[in-house]
Design an enzyme around this catalytic site. Structure first.
Site, mmCIF file in Angstrom:
data_model
loop_
_atom_site.group_PDB
_atom_site.id
_atom_site.type_symbol
_atom_site.label_atom_id
_atom_site.label_comp_id
_atom_site.label_asym_id
_atom_site.label_seq_id
_atom_site.Cartn_x
_atom_site.Cartn_y
_atom_site.Cartn_z
ATOM 1 N N ASP A 9 32.196 28.192 34.782
ATOM 2 C CA ASP A 9 32.653 29.414 35.433
ATOM 3 C C ASP A 9 32.361 29.207 36.925
ATOM 4 O OD1 ASP A 9 33.191 32.306 35.683
ATOM 5 O OD2 ASP A 9 31.052 32.425 36.112
ATOM 6 N N LEU A 10 33.069 29.928 37.778
ATOM 7 C CA LEU A 10 32.868 29.699 39.220
ATOM 8 C C LEU A 10 31.880 30.695 39.833
ATOM 9 C CD1 LEU A 10 33.729 28.177 41.825
ATOM 10 C CD2 LEU A 10 35.598 29.810 42.026
ATOM 11 N N ASP A 11 32.285 31.971 39.878
ATOM 12 C CA ASP A 11 31.464 32.995 40.528
ATOM 13 C C ASP A 11 30.166 33.210 39.751
ATOM 14 O OD1 ASP A 11 33.497 33.360 42.339
ATOM 15 O OD2 ASP A 11 34.314 35.136 41.381
ATOM 16 N N THR A 17 29.479 34.382 44.825
ATOM 17 C CA THR A 17 30.488 35.203 45.499
ATOM 18 C C THR A 17 30.354 36.677 45.128
ATOM 19 O OG1 THR A 17 31.905 34.370 43.782
ATOM 20 C CG2 THR A 17 32.317 33.535 45.976
ATOM 21 N N LYS A 45 31.049 41.646 36.894
ATOM 22 C CA LYS A 45 30.951 40.185 36.809
ATOM 23 C C LYS A 45 31.810 39.621 35.678
ATOM 24 C CE LYS A 45 26.638 39.433 39.180
ATOM 25 N NZ LYS A 45 25.232 39.056 39.094
ATOM 26 N N GLY A 46 32.649 38.675 36.027
ATOM 27 C CA GLY A 46 33.495 38.028 35.022
ATOM 28 C C GLY A 46 34.713 38.838 34.621
ATOM 29 N N VAL A 47 34.790 40.072 35.146
ATOM 30 C CA VAL A 47 35.888 40.981 34.790
ATOM 31 C C VAL A 47 37.027 40.799 35.806
ATOM 32 C CG1 VAL A 47 36.436 43.443 34.559
ATOM 33 C CG2 VAL A 47 34.218 42.597 33.807
ATOM 34 N N ARG A 49 40.271 41.460 38.412
ATOM 35 C CA ARG A 49 40.354 42.374 39.561
ATOM 36 C C ARG A 49 40.803 43.777 39.151
ATOM 37 N NH1 ARG A 49 44.202 39.997 43.829
ATOM 38 N NH2 ARG A 49 42.912 38.199 43.332
ATOM 39 N N SER A 114 37.615 29.975 35.374
ATOM 40 C CA SER A 114 37.240 31.180 36.124
ATOM 41 C C SER A 114 38.314 32.253 36.047
ATOM 42 C CB SER A 114 37.019 30.813 37.602
ATOM 43 O OG SER A 114 36.956 31.961 38.400
ATOM 44 N N ALA A 115 37.877 33.516 36.061
ATOM 45 C CA ALA A 115 38.818 34.639 36.064
ATOM 46 C C ALA A 115 39.448 34.832 37.436
ATOM 47 C CB ALA A 115 38.088 35.913 35.660
ATOM 48 N N SER A 116 38.864 34.204 38.457
ATOM 49 C CA SER A 116 39.274 34.518 39.829
ATOM 50 C C SER A 116 40.573 33.845 40.260
ATOM 51 C CB SER A 116 38.166 34.132 40.798
ATOM 52 O OG SER A 116 38.602 34.352 42.122
ATOM 53 N N LYS A 117 41.460 34.663 40.817
ATOM 54 C CA LYS A 117 42.711 34.134 41.380
ATOM 55 C C LYS A 117 42.435 33.442 42.711
ATOM 56 C CE LYS A 117 46.321 37.056 39.463
ATOM 57 N NZ LYS A 117 46.013 38.252 38.728
ATOM 58 N N ASN A 118 41.255 33.653 43.262
ATOM 59 C CA ASN A 118 40.892 33.027 44.544
ATOM 60 C C ASN A 118 40.162 31.699 44.373
ATOM 61 O OD1 ASN A 118 41.826 35.088 46.490
ATOM 62 N ND2 ASN A 118 40.410 36.398 45.367
ATOM 63 N N LYS A 145 38.745 37.269 30.265
ATOM 64 C CA LYS A 145 37.552 37.142 29.429
ATOM 65 C C LYS A 145 37.171 38.541 28.943
ATOM 66 C CE LYS A 145 35.898 33.436 32.471
ATOM 67 N NZ LYS A 145 34.930 33.028 33.503
ATOM 68 N N GLU A 169 28.193 29.804 31.860
ATOM 69 C CA GLU A 169 28.684 31.147 32.200
ATOM 70 C C GLU A 169 27.551 32.096 32.568
ATOM 71 O OE1 GLU A 169 32.518 32.886 32.408
ATOM 72 O OE2 GLU A 169 30.544 33.826 32.655
ATOM 73 N N ASP A 170 27.830 32.965 33.553
ATOM 74 C CA ASP A 170 26.801 33.938 33.957
ATOM 75 C C ASP A 170 27.099 35.362 33.501
ATOM 76 O OD1 ASP A 170 28.974 34.254 35.808
ATOM 77 O OD2 ASP A 170 27.619 35.401 37.093
HETATM 78 P P1 B16 Z 1 39.578 37.744 41.912
HETATM 79 P P2 B16 Z 1 34.377 34.212 37.428
HETATM 80 C C1 B16 Z 1 35.350 36.545 38.351
HETATM 81 O O1 B16 Z 1 35.091 35.193 38.522
HETATM 82 C C2 B16 Z 1 34.275 37.407 39.013
HETATM 83 O O2 B16 Z 1 33.031 37.243 38.347
HETATM 84 C C3 B16 Z 1 34.679 38.856 38.954
HETATM 85 O O3 B16 Z 1 33.706 39.680 39.579
HETATM 86 C C4 B16 Z 1 36.052 39.036 39.624
HETATM 87 O O4 B16 Z 1 36.492 40.383 39.533
HETATM 88 C C5 B16 Z 1 37.058 38.096 38.946
HETATM 89 O O5 B16 Z 1 36.593 36.768 39.012
HETATM 90 C C6 B16 Z 1 38.433 38.181 39.558
HETATM 91 O O6 B16 Z 1 38.373 37.664 40.867
HETATM 92 O O7 B16 Z 1 39.709 39.164 42.379
HETATM 93 O O8 B16 Z 1 39.128 36.787 42.994
HETATM 94 O O9 B16 Z 1 40.805 37.258 41.193
HETATM 95 O O10 B16 Z 1 32.975 34.726 37.280
HETATM 96 O O11 B16 Z 1 35.210 34.282 36.163
HETATM 97 O O12 B16 Z 1 34.450 32.858 38.114
HETATM 98 MG MG MG Z 2 30.916 34.385 36.708
#
Ligand code: B16
Ligand code: MG
Length: 221
Positions: A9-11, A17, A45-47, A49, A114-118, A145, A169-170
């Site tokens: 997982d990233l964040d 972040t 966290k992990g949820v 956007r 990772s869930a993050s689009k960034n 997730k 994973e955190d």
């Molecule tokens: P974004 P992970 C997750 O990343 C974050 O933990 C979570 O807080 C955030 O809302 C989600 O990515 C979406 O991120 O807005 O950048 O697309 O922990 O799965 O790496």
């Molecule tokens: Mg995370």
């Protein structure tokens, strides 16, 4: 089992972040008059956007139409991008590079889930974009997730069977996603919170290949 790949997982695992997500959400909630604390931020966290925004609106007891929701999520993301665009390699969490380098020497493949689009921007800013054999993130999945999609996608991209993958994973939702994928999960954080993980360490600085081998020998999927 014998580990064929580690999926990170990233964040909260490779970089911190969460503080930037909090800063950006806080800017939005201040604007909307919602009382939002660091404690509330733990729930995000992990949820994804949009799911994060839903939780925030629930905290503020506020209803919005879809158009407004999208507008606010975009606004929050623009602020978040403003913060993460200033990230530097110094923000990579302790032990991360050392552990990944050790894994590579052992010919264990490594991927991001990772869930993050960034994700691409963060990896690029902290200078570790070239280290991974595959990157599965918010841009190539449709289900968040605890759905296993992002981890199954990572496994598919590197051609390793789910039962040979170990996820780091955190977040509670992320641990559940790993288990739903049929993978071993090592939690990063506290065992009181990540109760379903097969094993928990406070951070990657506590991990090494020897410990990974011990865990894979003892724990059953
Ligand atoms: P974004 P992970 C997750 O990343 C974050 O933990 C979570 O807080 C955030 O809302 C989600 O990515 C979406 O991120 O807005 O950048 O697309 O922990 O799965 O790496
Ligand atoms: Mg995370």
């Amino acid at each position: 089992m014998r580990t064929g790949a580690c999926i990170f997982d990233l964040d909260g695992v490779l970089v911190d972040t969460a503080k930037y997500h909090f800063k950006a959400w806080k800017r939005l909630t201040d604007m909307l008059g919602i009382d939002f604390t660091e404690n509330d931020n733990e729930r995000l966290k992990g949820v994804s956007r949009m799911a994060s925004l839903e939780i925030i609106l629930e905290i503020g007891n506020m209803q919005l139409d879809e158009r407004k929701k999208l507008e606010y999520a975009t606004l929050k993301n623009n602020w978040y991008i403003e913060y993460i665009s200033k990230m530097t390699p110094s923000e990579i969490l302790p032990g991360c590079i050392r552990f990944i380098t050790e894994l590579k020497k052992e010919k264990i493949l490594i991927a991001i889930g990772s869930a993050s689009k960034n994700t691409p921007m963060i990896l690029e800013r902290v200078g570790i974009q070239g280290m991974f054999d595959a990157v599965a993130d918010g841009n190539n999945i449709t289900k968040a997730k605890p759905d296993p999609e992002v981890f199954l996608k990572a496994a598919e991209m590197i051609g390793i069977r789910p039962e040979e993958c170990v996820v780091f994973e955190d977040a509670v939702a992320g641990v559940q996603a790993a288990l739903n994928a049929g993978m071993m999960c090592i939690g990063i954080g506290s065992p009181e919170v990540l109760t379903k993980a097969h094993f928990v360490v406070p951070g990657l600085y506590e991990m090494n290949v020897g410990k990974l081998r011990e865990i894979e020998n003892v724990k059953q999927l």
